[in-house]
Design a protein around this motif. Structure first.
Motif, short mmCIF file in Angstrom:
data_model
loop_
_atom_site.label_atom_id
_atom_site.label_comp_id
_atom_site.label_asym_id
_atom_site.label_seq_id
_atom_site.Cartn_x
_atom_site.Cartn_y
_atom_site.Cartn_z
N HIS A 225 0.84 -1.21 0.00
CA HIS A 225 0.00 0.00 0.00
C HIS A 225 0.88 1.25 0.00
O HIS A 225 0.61 2.21 -0.72
CB HIS A 225 -0.92 0.02 1.24
CG HIS A 225 -2.08 -0.90 1.13
ND1 HIS A 225 -2.90 -1.22 2.19
CD2 HIS A 225 -2.59 -1.58 0.07
CE1 HIS A 225 -3.85 -2.04 1.79
NE2 HIS A 225 -3.68 -2.28 0.51
N GLN A 226 1.93 1.22 0.82
CA GLN A 226 2.81 2.41 0.90
C GLN A 226 3.50 2.68 -0.44
O GLN A 226 3.65 3.82 -0.85
CB GLN A 226 3.83 2.23 2.03
CG GLN A 226 3.15 2.44 3.38
CD GLN A 226 4.01 2.02 4.56
OE1 GLN A 226 5.04 1.35 4.37
NE2 GLN A 226 3.60 2.38 5.75
N GLN A 227 3.88 1.58 -1.11
CA GLN A 227 4.50 1.73 -2.44
C GLN A 227 3.53 2.41 -3.41
O GLN A 227 3.91 3.32 -4.15
CB GLN A 227 4.80 0.34 -3.01
CG GLN A 227 6.22 -0.11 -2.82
CD GLN A 227 6.40 -1.51 -3.40
OE1 GLN A 227 5.78 -1.88 -4.39
NE2 GLN A 227 7.25 -2.29 -2.76
N LEU A 228 2.27 1.96 -3.37
CA LEU A 228 1.26 2.55 -4.26
C LEU A 228 1.06 4.03 -3.94
O LEU A 228 0.97 4.87 -4.83
CB LEU A 228 -0.07 1.80 -4.13
CG LEU A 228 -0.13 0.40 -4.77
CD1 LEU A 228 -1.37 -0.36 -4.33
CD2 LEU A 228 -0.12 0.49 -6.30
N ILE A 229 1.03 4.36 -2.64
CA ILE A 229 0.85 5.76 -2.23
C ILE A 229 2.04 6.62 -2.69
O ILE A 229 1.85 7.71 -3.22
CB ILE A 229 0.63 5.86 -0.70
CG1 ILE A 229 -0.76 5.32 -0.34
CG2 ILE A 229 0.79 7.29 -0.20
CD1 ILE A 229 -1.04 5.19 1.13
N ARG A 230 3.25 6.07 -2.53
CA ARG A 230 4.45 6.82 -2.96
C ARG A 230 4.41 7.10 -4.46
O ARG A 230 4.67 8.20 -4.92
CB ARG A 230 5.73 6.03 -2.62
CG ARG A 230 6.23 6.28 -1.20
CD ARG A 230 7.68 5.83 -1.05
NE ARG A 230 7.86 4.41 -1.31
CZ ARG A 230 7.67 3.47 -0.37
NH1 ARG A 230 7.31 3.80 0.85
NH2 ARG A 230 7.85 2.20 -0.66
N HIS A 231 4.03 6.07 -5.20
CA HIS A 231 3.95 6.18 -6.66
C HIS A 231 2.90 7.24 -7.05
O HIS A 231 3.13 8.07 -7.92
CB HIS A 231 3.58 4.82 -7.24
CG HIS A 231 3.93 4.67 -8.68
ND1 HIS A 231 4.29 3.49 -9.25
CD2 HIS A 231 3.94 5.57 -9.69
CE1 HIS A 231 4.53 3.66 -10.53
NE2 HIS A 231 4.32 4.92 -10.83
N LEU A 232 1.78 7.19 -6.35
CA LEU A 232 0.68 8.13 -6.62
C LEU A 232 1.14 9.57 -6.33
O LEU A 232 0.84 10.49 -7.09
CB LEU A 232 -0.53 7.76 -5.76
CG LEU A 232 -1.86 8.39 -6.13
CD1 LEU A 232 -2.30 8.00 -7.53
CD2 LEU A 232 -2.95 7.97 -5.12
N ARG A 233 1.88 9.73 -5.23
CA ARG A 233 2.37 11.07 -4.85
C ARG A 233 3.31 11.63 -5.92
O ARG A 233 3.27 12.81 -6.26
CB ARG A 233 3.12 11.00 -3.52
CG ARG A 233 2.17 10.91 -2.39
CD ARG A 233 2.60 11.76 -1.19
NE ARG A 233 1.64 11.51 -0.13
CZ ARG A 233 1.85 10.69 0.88
NH1 ARG A 233 3.01 10.07 1.01
NH2 ARG A 233 0.92 10.49 1.78
#
Ligand SMILES: [Fe+2]
Ligand SMILES: [Fe+2]
Length: 270
Positions: A87-95
């Protein structure tokens, strides 16, 4: 986009399935914009559309991830930490993409579409799908524990437990062979007793018929036995016998009549 690409796996929790379907909305919206951004330099109002989608996608992502992680924590999901990392990876990518959009880099919108598609196909259809078994097991355990405590189970809960694969649940149909021939709940075991107890004042013939067949040694002491008759009285008598021998059991509330009344199907006996 082919239908196969749009397949969204069932993860076993209705709320999360609905959340996942909402992600499709963003995929479709960004796909539409990405096509235009690929063809020519974007117009300012198209950037405005991208800008207005981002806060909603952000809010959606945080709420959904939080809810998934809370349920995983509650049920002691063994891959919780690994999943939080994803989830954190997805959030970082989204940011990162959000930052690029703020800088008006049009390739970010094109990348966003493929990022969301990959999220759908890799994270939802593979990673989220892995928690299905854990949540279903927890749900079955909750249904089973409640039924054992109350000594009864509702038709909705029994139906759901069957749907979930009913581990640890034995469904016993105590009706007469004639009644059983009219239809049974799929997956139930036939424990036919001769008396239908239509005369509720005289329970003795049913007690005798049941007692002649009942061998406590033949039942799994770990399983929960759901006792089923037409409307309940025979199951109540059988329940006493199960409890006397410290076997786990409960009655189906309202019996087969209630099952049918609520619109659930019976399996026809050949
Ligand atoms: Fe998810
Ligand atoms: Fe997830």
């Amino acid at each position: 986009m082919s239908e196969r690409e749009l397949f969204i796996a069932d993860v076993g929790v209705e709320r999360f399935n609905n959340d996942h379907k909402r992600l499709l909305f963003y995929v479709i919206e960004f796909e539409r914009l990405a096509k235009r951004f690929q063809e020519r330099a974007p117009f300012e109002d198209e950037w405005d559309q991208v800008d207005s989608l981002f806060p909603r996608l952000d809010k959606y992502t945080h709420e959904h991830f939080e809810a998934e992680e809370a349920l995983m924590r509650q049920h002691g999901y063994v891959h919780l930490e690994e999943h939080i990392g994803l989830h954190q990876q997805l959030i970082r990518h989204l940011r990162q993409l959000e930052h690029d959009v703020a800088e008006r880099r049009s390739e970010a919108v094109i990348l966003l579409e493929s990022f969301l598609l990959d999220w759908l196909q890799t994270h939802i259809n593979q990673d989220d799908r892995k928690y299905k078994g854990c949540f279903e097991w927890a749900e079955t355990r909750e249904i089973t524990e409640k039924a054992l405590f109350n000594e009864m189970i509702s038709v909705q809960h029994l139906h759901r437990a069957i749907e979930l694969g009913r581990p640890g649940l034995v469904i016993l149909d105590l009706r007469t062979p004639v009644e059983q021939a009219e239809g049974i709940i799929a997956g139930s075991e036939l424990f036919a007793c001769d008396h239908n107890l239509l005369d509720r004042q005289d329970t003795e013939p049913f007690r005798q018929s049941f007692g002649a067949r009942f061998d406590p040694e033949a039942f799994d002491p770990e399983a929960l036995h759901v006792l089923i008759c037409r409307s309940g009285p025979r199951a109540a008598i059988a329940l006493e016998a199960f409890q006397e021998h410290e076997l786990k059991a409960c009655e189906l509330i309202g019996g087969i009549q209630e099952w049918v009344r609520q619109g659930y199907a019976l399996l026809e006996m050949g």
